[in-house]
Write a protein that holds these residues in place. Structure first.
Motif, PDB file in Angstrom:
ATOM      1  N   ASN A 101       0.844  -1.188   0.000  1.00  0.00           N
ATOM      2  CA  ASN A 101       0.000   0.000   0.000  1.00  0.00           C
ATOM      3  C   ASN A 101       0.883   1.242   0.000  1.00  0.00           C
ATOM      4  O   ASN A 101       1.029   1.918   1.009  1.00  0.00           O
ATOM      5  N   SER A 102       1.456   1.531  -1.164  1.00  0.00           N
ATOM      6  CA  SER A 102       2.415   2.637  -1.230  1.00  0.00           C
ATOM      7  C   SER A 102       1.779   3.941  -1.691  1.00  0.00           C
ATOM      8  O   SER A 102       2.299   5.019  -1.424  1.00  0.00           O
ATOM      9  N   ALA A 103       0.657   3.850  -2.424  1.00  0.00           N
ATOM     10  CA  ALA A 103      -0.008   5.072  -2.895  1.00  0.00           C
ATOM     11  C   ALA A 103      -0.685   5.777  -1.718  1.00  0.00           C
ATOM     12  O   ALA A 103      -1.097   5.142  -0.751  1.00  0.00           O
ATOM     13  N   VAL A 104      -0.795   7.098  -1.823  1.00  0.00           N
ATOM     14  CA  VAL A 104      -1.376   7.890  -0.741  1.00  0.00           C
ATOM     15  C   VAL A 104      -2.396   8.870  -1.302  1.00  0.00           C
ATOM     16  O   VAL A 104      -2.124   9.573  -2.270  1.00  0.00           O
ATOM     17  N   ARG A 105      -3.565   8.877  -0.672  1.00  0.00           N
ATOM     18  CA  ARG A 105      -4.582   9.882  -0.977  1.00  0.00           C
ATOM     19  C   ARG A 105      -4.611  10.895   0.165  1.00  0.00           C
ATOM     20  O   ARG A 105      -4.691  10.515   1.340  1.00  0.00           O
ATOM     21  N   ALA A 106      -4.507  12.176  -0.187  1.00  0.00           N
ATOM     22  CA  ALA A 106      -4.567  13.246   0.805  1.00  0.00           C
ATOM     23  C   ALA A 106      -5.852  14.040   0.587  1.00  0.00           C
ATOM     24  O   ALA A 106      -6.121  14.485  -0.535  1.00  0.00           O
ATOM     25  N   THR A 107      -6.633  14.203   1.645  1.00  0.00           N
ATOM     26  CA  THR A 107      -7.916  14.899   1.542  1.00  0.00           C
ATOM     27  C   THR A 107      -7.974  16.043   2.544  1.00  0.00           C
ATOM     28  O   THR A 107      -7.687  15.851   3.735  1.00  0.00           O
TER      29      THR A 107
ATOM     30  N   VAL B  87      -6.376  14.603  -3.477  1.00  0.00           N
ATOM     31  CA  VAL B  87      -5.402  14.264  -4.509  1.00  0.00           C
ATOM     32  C   VAL B  87      -4.769  12.918  -4.173  1.00  0.00           C
ATOM     33  O   VAL B  87      -4.821  12.467  -3.027  1.00  0.00           O
ATOM     34  N   VAL B  88      -4.185  12.308  -5.183  1.00  0.00           N
ATOM     35  CA  VAL B  88      -3.544  11.003  -4.997  1.00  0.00           C
ATOM     36  C   VAL B  88      -2.139  11.052  -5.554  1.00  0.00           C
ATOM     37  O   VAL B  88      -1.893  11.665  -6.591  1.00  0.00           O
ATOM     38  N   SER B  89      -1.215  10.391  -4.862  1.00  0.00           N
ATOM     39  CA  SER B  89       0.146  10.219  -5.380  1.00  0.00           C
ATOM     40  C   SER B  89       0.516   8.748  -5.345  1.00  0.00           C
ATOM     41  O   SER B  89       0.422   8.090  -4.305  1.00  0.00           O
TER      42      SER B  89
ATOM     43  N   GLN C  54       7.410   9.010   0.628  1.00  0.00           N
ATOM     44  CA  GLN C  54       7.616   9.962  -0.458  1.00  0.00           C
ATOM     45  C   GLN C  54       6.289  10.334  -1.121  1.00  0.00           C
ATOM     46  O   GLN C  54       6.048  11.494  -1.466  1.00  0.00           O
ATOM     47  N   ASN C  55       5.407   9.336  -1.274  1.00  0.00           N
ATOM     48  CA  ASN C  55       4.097   9.608  -1.863  1.00  0.00           C
ATOM     49  C   ASN C  55       3.271  10.532  -0.966  1.00  0.00           C
ATOM     50  O   ASN C  55       2.516  11.369  -1.460  1.00  0.00           O
ATOM     51  N   LYS C  56       3.420  10.388   0.334  1.00  0.00           N
ATOM     52  CA  LYS C  56       2.704  11.268   1.261  1.00  0.00           C
ATOM     53  C   LYS C  56       3.189  12.707   1.099  1.00  0.00           C
ATOM     54  O   LYS C  56       2.396  13.657   1.086  1.00  0.00           O
ATOM     55  N   LYS C  57       4.496  12.841   0.946  1.00  0.00           N
ATOM     56  CA  LYS C  57       5.083  14.167   0.755  1.00  0.00           C
ATOM     57  C   LYS C  57       4.598  14.785  -0.558  1.00  0.00           C
ATOM     58  O   LYS C  57       4.220  15.969  -0.606  1.00  0.00           O
ATOM     59  N   ILE C  58       4.591  13.995  -1.621  1.00  0.00           N
ATOM     60  CA  ILE C  58       4.143  14.482  -2.934  1.00  0.00           C
ATOM     61  C   ILE C  58       2.663  14.855  -2.886  1.00  0.00           C
ATOM     62  O   ILE C  58       2.239  15.893  -3.398  1.00  0.00           O
TER      63      ILE C  58
END
Length: 211
Positions: free
Chosen positions: A137-143, A151-153, A161-165
């Motif tokens: 589970n490397s992808a991150v959705r930030a709401t 958005v999703v990275s 890194q995905n959380k940062k992006i």
């Protein structure tokens, strides 16, 4: 103190765009002389003569009310502005009075970003990227909860890194959201201002040098 000002040619012809461009120069000079900081937020340029048809400016200073609408003095900006001069585009045109408008716009409420208002959700990435992509589970959705913007990275295999992006993307998205709100305010103002009022101008410029 901050204020947002719009100089616009309204529905006027190309000559009015010429007036907006030159009045903006005079306005900028007046701001500098009065120690008022100004930033151009948005500008619209006509395609025919490369002149400003509209410009939105954010002002910051200690005494903007006196600068814009003084009780006594000649530095007056808010309202209808008149330029008296010959058309720079139509040599034999008889009209010499050209009007533009200077309006104050409502400042949108700033969206202060509280880190606690951002919710992160991890998920499995999709697409190319090797075996690790679909197993972790490397992808991150930030709401952003107050606005609902999300958005999703999944650019990196690293969840950190995905959380940062995703955070950076979300902040840019929120900034764009605020800009669009300002554009909506401008559109609303424009819709209400169907035409520039002609008569009793608050400021009059004359000649090629806009004296």
């Amino acid at each position: 103190m901050k204020k947002i000002i719009q100089l616009t040619s309204g529905r006027g012809p190309a000559e009015c765009n010429f007036v907006v461009t030159n009045v903006f120069k005079k306005f900028s000079e007046a701001c500098t002389k009065s120690d008022i900081k100004f930033d151009v937020i948005e500008r619209e340029i006509d395609k025919d003569f490369n002149q400003l048809s509209s410009v939105i400016i954010e002002l910051e200073g200690n005494d903007l009310n006196t600068f814009l609408i003084p009780w006594i003095g000649t530095i007056l900006w808010i309202g209808t502005i008149l330029w008296i001069g010959k058309s720079p585009y139509r040599k034999f045109h008889q009209r010499k009075n050209w009007f533009i408008g200077c309006f104050e716009l409502e400042i949108p409420k700033e969206n202060s970003i509280n880190p606690n208002e951002i919710v992160y959700q991890t998920m499995r990435s999709s697409g190319n990227g090797g075996q690790n992509v679909n197993k972790v589970n490397s992808a991150v959705r930030a709401t952003h909860q107050p606005s609902g913007i999300s958005v999703v990275s999944m650019d990196s295999r690293s969840q950190h890194q995905n959380k940062k992006i995703a955070t950076t993307r979300l902040l840019l998205k929120l900034q764009e959201f605020e800009t669009n709100k300002l554009k909506d305010l401008v559109q609303e103002k424009w819709n209400n201002q169907t035409s520039i009022a002609r008569g009793n101008p608050v400021k009059i410029f004359r000649g090629d040098k806009f004296n």
